[in-house]
Scaffold this motif. Structure first.
Motif, PDB file in Angstrom:
ATOM      1  N   VAL A  15       0.743  -1.089   0.092  1.00  0.00           N
ATOM      2  CA  VAL A  15      -0.159   0.058   0.008  1.00  0.00           C
ATOM      3  C   VAL A  15       0.840   1.186  -0.005  1.00  0.00           C
ATOM      4  O   VAL A  15       0.582   2.336  -0.802  1.00  0.00           O
ATOM      5  CB  VAL A  15      -0.843   0.014   1.135  1.00  0.00           C
ATOM      6  N   ILE A  16       1.881   1.271   0.881  1.00  0.00           N
ATOM      7  CA  ILE A  16       2.976   2.348   1.011  1.00  0.00           C
ATOM      8  C   ILE A  16       3.600   2.706  -0.411  1.00  0.00           C
ATOM      9  O   ILE A  16       3.610   3.767  -0.970  1.00  0.00           O
ATOM     10  CB  ILE A  16       3.434   2.262   2.148  1.00  0.00           C
ATOM     11  N   VAL A  17       4.115   1.413  -1.068  1.00  0.00           N
ATOM     12  CA  VAL A  17       4.856   1.651  -2.098  1.00  0.00           C
ATOM     13  C   VAL A  17       3.967   2.204  -3.479  1.00  0.00           C
ATOM     14  O   VAL A  17       3.941   3.041  -4.221  1.00  0.00           O
ATOM     15  CB  VAL A  17       5.550   0.321  -2.598  1.00  0.00           C
ATOM     16  N   THR A  18       2.691   1.739  -3.495  1.00  0.00           N
ATOM     17  CA  THR A  18       1.586   1.981  -4.516  1.00  0.00           C
ATOM     18  C   THR A  18       1.423   3.702  -4.344  1.00  0.00           C
ATOM     19  O   THR A  18       1.279   4.353  -5.269  1.00  0.00           O
ATOM     20  CB  THR A  18       0.210   1.267  -4.458  1.00  0.00           C
ATOM     21  N   ALA A  19       0.967   3.914  -2.965  1.00  0.00           N
ATOM     22  CA  ALA A  19       0.739   5.283  -2.732  1.00  0.00           C
ATOM     23  C   ALA A  19       1.843   6.361  -2.971  1.00  0.00           C
ATOM     24  O   ALA A  19       1.406   7.387  -4.019  1.00  0.00           O
ATOM     25  CB  ALA A  19       0.407   5.531  -1.515  1.00  0.00           C
ATOM     26  N   GLY A  20       3.043   5.764  -2.682  1.00  0.00           N
ATOM     27  CA  GLY A  20       4.161   6.539  -3.305  1.00  0.00           C
ATOM     28  C   GLY A  20       4.398   6.812  -4.859  1.00  0.00           C
ATOM     29  O   GLY A  20       4.729   7.903  -5.291  1.00  0.00           O
ATOM     30  N   ALA A  21       4.106   5.628  -5.436  1.00  0.00           N
ATOM     31  CA  ALA A  21       4.234   5.599  -6.957  1.00  0.00           C
ATOM     32  C   ALA A  21       3.323   6.397  -7.655  1.00  0.00           C
ATOM     33  O   ALA A  21       3.451   7.178  -8.660  1.00  0.00           O
ATOM     34  CB  ALA A  21       4.272   4.237  -7.443  1.00  0.00           C
ATOM     35  N   ALA A  22       2.113   6.496  -7.055  1.00  0.00           N
ATOM     36  CA  ALA A  22       0.883   7.257  -7.684  1.00  0.00           C
ATOM     37  C   ALA A  22       0.970   8.801  -7.427  1.00  0.00           C
ATOM     38  O   ALA A  22       0.695   9.554  -8.049  1.00  0.00           O
ATOM     39  CB  ALA A  22      -0.277   6.727  -6.803  1.00  0.00           C
ATOM     40  N   ILE A  23       2.250   9.117  -6.361  1.00  0.00           N
ATOM     41  CA  ILE A  23       2.407  10.574  -6.263  1.00  0.00           C
ATOM     42  C   ILE A  23       3.491  10.900  -7.125  1.00  0.00           C
ATOM     43  O   ILE A  23       3.613  11.884  -7.920  1.00  0.00           O
ATOM     44  CB  ILE A  23       2.605  10.636  -4.725  1.00  0.00           C
ATOM     45  N   VAL A  24       4.581  10.087  -7.011  1.00  0.00           N
ATOM     46  CA  VAL A  24       5.760  10.251  -7.809  1.00  0.00           C
ATOM     47  C   VAL A  24       5.670  10.271  -9.336  1.00  0.00           C
ATOM     48  O   VAL A  24       6.469  11.089  -9.910  1.00  0.00           O
ATOM     49  CB  VAL A  24       7.109   9.326  -7.095  1.00  0.00           C
ATOM     50  N   LEU A  25       5.087   9.206  -9.618  1.00  0.00           N
ATOM     51  CA  LEU A  25       5.403   8.894 -11.164  1.00  0.00           C
ATOM     52  C   LEU A  25       4.493  10.074 -12.227  1.00  0.00           C
ATOM     53  O   LEU A  25       5.343  10.576 -13.020  1.00  0.00           O
ATOM     54  CB  LEU A  25       4.436   7.706 -11.932  1.00  0.00           C
ATOM     55  N   PRO A  26       3.367  10.745 -11.922  1.00  0.00           N
ATOM     56  CA  PRO A  26       3.010  11.942 -12.334  1.00  0.00           C
ATOM     57  C   PRO A  26       3.994  13.136 -12.441  1.00  0.00           C
ATOM     58  O   PRO A  26       3.752  13.971 -13.014  1.00  0.00           O
ATOM     59  CB  PRO A  26       1.706  12.207 -11.910  1.00  0.00           C
ATOM     60  N   VAL A  27       4.601  13.363 -11.124  1.00  0.00           N
ATOM     61  CA  VAL A  27       5.152  14.410 -10.720  1.00  0.00           C
ATOM     62  C   VAL A  27       6.419  14.431 -11.616  1.00  0.00           C
ATOM     63  O   VAL A  27       7.061  15.403 -12.351  1.00  0.00           O
ATOM     64  CB  VAL A  27       5.782  14.589  -9.212  1.00  0.00           C
ATOM     65  N   ILE A  28       7.129  13.324 -12.117  1.00  0.00           N
ATOM     66  CA  ILE A  28       8.343  13.240 -12.820  1.00  0.00           C
ATOM     67  C   ILE A  28       7.912  13.215 -14.311  1.00  0.00           C
ATOM     68  O   ILE A  28       8.940  12.955 -15.134  1.00  0.00           O
ATOM     69  CB  ILE A  28       9.438  12.004 -12.409  1.00  0.00           C
ATOM     70  N   GLY A  29       6.739  12.749 -14.977  1.00  0.00           N
ATOM     71  CA  GLY A  29       6.333  12.867 -16.154  1.00  0.00           C
ATOM     72  C   GLY A  29       5.654  11.940 -16.646  1.00  0.00           C
ATOM     73  O   GLY A  29       5.148  11.872 -17.680  1.00  0.00           O
ATOM     74  N   PHE A  30       5.298  10.560 -15.920  1.00  0.00           N
ATOM     75  CA  PHE A  30       4.584   9.536 -16.327  1.00  0.00           C
ATOM     76  C   PHE A  30       3.268   9.612 -15.866  1.00  0.00           C
ATOM     77  O   PHE A  30       2.614   9.434 -14.918  1.00  0.00           O
ATOM     78  CB  PHE A  30       5.310   8.247 -15.617  1.00  0.00           C
ATOM     79  N   THR A  31       2.342  10.350 -17.090  1.00  0.00           N
ATOM     80  CA  THR A  31       1.097  10.407 -16.829  1.00  0.00           C
ATOM     81  C   THR A  31       0.079   9.483 -17.220  1.00  0.00           C
ATOM     82  O   THR A  31       0.512   8.861 -18.282  1.00  0.00           O
ATOM     83  CB  THR A  31       0.596  11.956 -17.102  1.00  0.00           C
ATOM     84  N   SER A  32      -1.299   9.603 -17.336  1.00  0.00           N
ATOM     85  CA  SER A  32      -2.266   8.489 -17.828  1.00  0.00           C
ATOM     86  C   SER A  32      -2.380   8.809 -19.331  1.00  0.00           C
ATOM     87  O   SER A  32      -2.689   8.235 -20.181  1.00  0.00           O
ATOM     88  CB  SER A  32      -3.445   8.801 -17.177  1.00  0.00           C
ATOM     89  N   ALA A  33      -1.996  10.344 -19.772  1.00  0.00           N
ATOM     90  CA  ALA A  33      -2.076  10.814 -20.994  1.00  0.00           C
ATOM     91  C   ALA A  33      -0.690  10.460 -21.665  1.00  0.00           C
ATOM     92  O   ALA A  33      -0.437  10.856 -23.080  1.00  0.00           O
ATOM     93  CB  ALA A  33      -2.184  12.016 -21.104  1.00  0.00           C
ATOM     94  N   GLY A  34       0.319  10.019 -21.139  1.00  0.00           N
ATOM     95  CA  GLY A  34       1.592   9.593 -21.780  1.00  0.00           C
ATOM     96  C   GLY A  34       2.723  10.554 -21.083  1.00  0.00           C
ATOM     97  O   GLY A  34       2.376  11.028 -20.071  1.00  0.00           O
ATOM     98  N   VAL A  35       3.831  10.577 -21.640  1.00  0.00           N
ATOM     99  CA  VAL A  35       5.210  11.310 -21.094  1.00  0.00           C
ATOM    100  C   VAL A  35       4.617  12.838 -21.280  1.00  0.00           C
ATOM    101  O   VAL A  35       4.429  13.275 -22.266  1.00  0.00           O
ATOM    102  CB  VAL A  35       6.380  11.146 -21.918  1.00  0.00           C
TER     103      VAL A  35
END
Length: 131
Positions: A15-35
Motif C-alpha cells: 500500500v505504501i509503495v503504491t501510494a508513493g508511486a501514484a504521487i511520484v510518477l505523475p510528478v516526474i512526467g509519467f501520466t495517464s496521457a503519456g509522457v
C-alpha cells in the motif's frame, strides 16, 4: 515479537509503495496521457531512448498511465501498521506485560513504604531512613 513486526511491515509495504508511486510518477512526467512534455521523463526519453523505448522506461510509463492511488485511510492504516511493525522489530514497545521492572518501569516498586502522619514508614516495604 520481531516476527510479528516483520509481518506487519510486509503487509503494509504494498500500500505504501503504491501510494508513493501514484504521487511520484505523475510528478516526474509519467501520466495517464503519456509522457508529459518538458518533464524529467521526457528528458530521459529524449536523451536515452529516442523514439524506441523498452524495459524500465516502458514499465514506468505503463504504471503511470494505469496506477490507481489507494484511499487515504488505507495509506494511514498502512503507515500505522508499518510504524508498529518497526517498533516491534526494534523491541522498544511497552514490554511484554510481565511487570519485571515494576509498574512504572524503573524497578523501585515497594520501596519507601506508606508514610503515616509522622512521616515514617509503616513497615510495609523498605523504609528509607530519615536523617
Amino acid at each position: 515479537m520481531r516476527f510479528l513486526g516483520a509481518c506487519a511491515l510486509v503487509a503494509a509495504t504494498p500500500v505504501i509503495v503504491t501510494a508513493g508511486a501514484a504521487i511520484v510518477l505523475p510528478v516526474i512526467g509519467f501520466t495517464s496521457a503519456g509522457v508529459a512534455a518538458g518533464s524529467i521523463a521526457a528528458g530521459v526519453q529524449s536523451a536515452v531512448y529516442g523514439g524506441a523505448t523498452c524495459g524500465v522506461f516502458s514499465l514506468l510509463q505503463s504504471a503511470g498511465a494505469t496506477i490507481a492511488a489507494p484511499a487515504a485511510m488505507e495509506v494511514v492504516a498502512a503507515l500505522g501498521t508499518a510504524a508498529m511493525g518497526a517498533r516491534l522489530i526494534r523491541g522498544d514497545g511497552h514490554g511484554d506485560g510481565t511487570g519485571e521492572e515494576g509498574e512504572d518501569g524503573d524497578g523501585d516498586e515497594g520501596e519507601g513504604g506508606d508514610e503515616g502522619d509522622n512521616g515514617e514508614g509503616n513497615g510495609k516495604g523498605k523504609s528509607e531512613e530519615k536523617k
